[in-house]
Write an enzyme that holds these catalytic residues in place. Structure first.
Site, short mmCIF file in Angstrom:
data_model
loop_
_atom_site.label_atom_id
_atom_site.label_comp_id
_atom_site.label_asym_id
_atom_site.label_seq_id
_atom_site.Cartn_x
_atom_site.Cartn_y
_atom_site.Cartn_z
N GLY A 50 0.87 -1.17 0.00
CA GLY A 50 0.00 0.00 0.00
C GLY A 50 0.90 1.21 0.00
O GLY A 50 1.75 1.34 -0.87
N GLU A 51 0.77 2.03 1.00
CA GLU A 51 1.61 3.22 1.10
C GLU A 51 2.18 3.26 2.52
O GLU A 51 1.44 3.43 3.49
CB GLU A 51 0.74 4.44 0.77
CG GLU A 51 1.48 5.75 0.81
CD GLU A 51 2.81 5.72 0.09
OE1 GLU A 51 2.86 5.44 -1.12
OE2 GLU A 51 3.83 5.96 0.76
N SER A 52 3.50 3.06 2.59
CA SER A 52 4.13 2.93 3.91
C SER A 52 3.95 4.18 4.78
O SER A 52 3.79 4.09 5.99
CB SER A 52 5.62 2.61 3.76
OG SER A 52 6.26 3.61 3.00
N CYS A 82 6.18 -5.27 0.22
CA CYS A 82 6.31 -3.94 -0.39
C CYS A 82 6.26 -2.84 0.68
O CYS A 82 7.23 -2.69 1.42
CB CYS A 82 5.25 -3.76 -1.47
SG CYS A 82 5.73 -2.51 -2.65
N ARG A 111 12.89 3.47 -0.83
CA ARG A 111 11.52 3.52 -1.34
C ARG A 111 11.51 3.87 -2.82
O ARG A 111 12.37 4.60 -3.29
CB ARG A 111 10.71 4.60 -0.60
CG ARG A 111 10.32 4.22 0.80
CD ARG A 111 9.52 5.33 1.45
NE ARG A 111 8.23 5.54 0.81
CZ ARG A 111 7.76 6.74 0.46
NH1 ARG A 111 8.46 7.82 0.65
NH2 ARG A 111 6.57 6.83 -0.10
N ILE A 140 5.35 -3.23 -7.66
CA ILE A 140 4.53 -2.03 -7.87
C ILE A 140 5.12 -0.90 -7.02
O ILE A 140 5.06 -0.96 -5.79
CB ILE A 140 3.06 -2.27 -7.48
CG1 ILE A 140 2.49 -3.49 -8.23
CG2 ILE A 140 2.22 -1.00 -7.75
CD1 ILE A 140 1.18 -4.02 -7.67
N ARG A 141 5.71 0.10 -7.66
CA ARG A 141 6.39 1.19 -6.93
C ARG A 141 7.19 0.62 -5.76
O ARG A 141 7.06 1.03 -4.61
CB ARG A 141 5.37 2.23 -6.46
CG ARG A 141 4.67 2.87 -7.66
CD ARG A 141 3.84 4.10 -7.45
NE ARG A 141 3.69 4.59 -6.09
CZ ARG A 141 4.30 5.66 -5.60
NH1 ARG A 141 5.16 6.32 -6.34
NH2 ARG A 141 4.07 6.05 -4.40
N HIS A 177 4.83 -8.37 -4.55
CA HIS A 177 3.51 -8.72 -4.03
C HIS A 177 3.10 -10.15 -4.38
O HIS A 177 2.34 -10.35 -5.34
CB HIS A 177 2.44 -7.79 -4.65
CG HIS A 177 2.54 -6.38 -4.22
ND1 HIS A 177 1.86 -5.90 -3.14
CD2 HIS A 177 3.21 -5.33 -4.75
CE1 HIS A 177 2.11 -4.60 -3.00
NE2 HIS A 177 2.94 -4.24 -3.97
N GLU A 179 0.94 -11.81 -3.08
CA GLU A 179 -0.51 -11.93 -2.90
C GLU A 179 -1.29 -11.61 -4.17
O GLU A 179 -2.46 -11.93 -4.27
CB GLU A 179 -0.98 -11.07 -1.72
CG GLU A 179 -0.99 -9.56 -1.95
CD GLU A 179 0.38 -8.90 -1.79
OE1 GLU A 179 1.41 -9.61 -1.72
OE2 GLU A 179 0.41 -7.65 -1.74
#
Ligand code: GLN
Length: 206
Positions: A50-52, A82, A111, A140-141, A177, A179
């Site tokens: 997601g977004e850390s 991630c 990051r 992903i990023r 990821h 998942e």
């Protein structure tokens, strides 16, 4: 299922459902963790992608940061993917101002290490710990592991040797990821550690 491990998924932000699906498919029970009480009832914990920065901030607002740090230091198996890997790193390079992590993994992560040109990509990874068949990994990023301490086991690297999967004691982290890739072997590997810990706790309680 009786006797199945109970795995918490931090549900503040990120791809919670994808992790739940994989874990349940492997026979684990899942619990969404938003409060410290919920943390006390799990045998293992997943920190999703997601977004850390957001997960960091919300975890502090929800009073989860300290309890998670304690759980990590007392040996709870934790798997971060991630953004989750970033949150498990002792050091963050290119974090936002004031960004914190739970820490525990003796690594420095960078990051968004692949830059804007390659926001996302897929790769076939050789992961000896998971057998011969390569793992199809979705980035992903994604962050990378720029430095890893002596006690950190490198589980996978890209062809240019960039480290993308690590393990240290009870902690497991991947830049990518699993998942979303349809390959459950990383989760299976994680669940093996969760089960081993449940069994040793049950044995010592007898
Ligand atoms: N770039 C994100 C971060 O810094 C991680 C992206 C992801 O989890 N897919 O948290």
């Amino acid at each position: 299922m009786a006797g199945s491990p109970r795995v918490g998924v931090i549900a503040l932000q990120g791809d919670v459902r994808e992790h739940e699906r994989v874990l349940q498919g492997l026979g684990a029970e899942t619990v969404r963790v938003r409060r410290a009480e919920e943390l006390g009832r799990v045998d293992g914990l997943v920190i999703p992608g997601g977004e850390s920065t957001v997960i960091d901030k919300l975890s502090r607002q929800f009073g989860l940061q300290q309890p998670i740090r304690e759980a990590i230091s007392t040996g709870l198996p934790v798997y971060g993917t991630c953004a989750g890997l970033i949150l498990l790193a002792d050091r963050i390079i290119d974090g936002t101002e004031g960004q914190q992590s739970f820490g525990g993994l003796d690594i420095a992560v960078r990051r968004n290490a692949f830059g804007r040109q390659t926001e996302s990509f897929e790769a076939e990874l050789t992961v000896p710990a998971l057998g011969e068949e390569p793992v199809h990994a979705t980035f992903i990023r994604a962050p990378i592991v720029e430095r890893a301490g002596a006690d950190v086991e490198v589980l996978a690297a890209l062809s240019d040797r960039t480290i993308v999967a690590v393990r240290q004691g009870n902690l497991l982290g991947t830049s990518f990821h699993p998942e979303v890739g349809g390959d459950a072997r990383f989760h299976e590997y994680f669940l093996r550690h969760v089960l081993a810990r449940v069994r040793s706790a049950t044995a010592s309680a007898r």
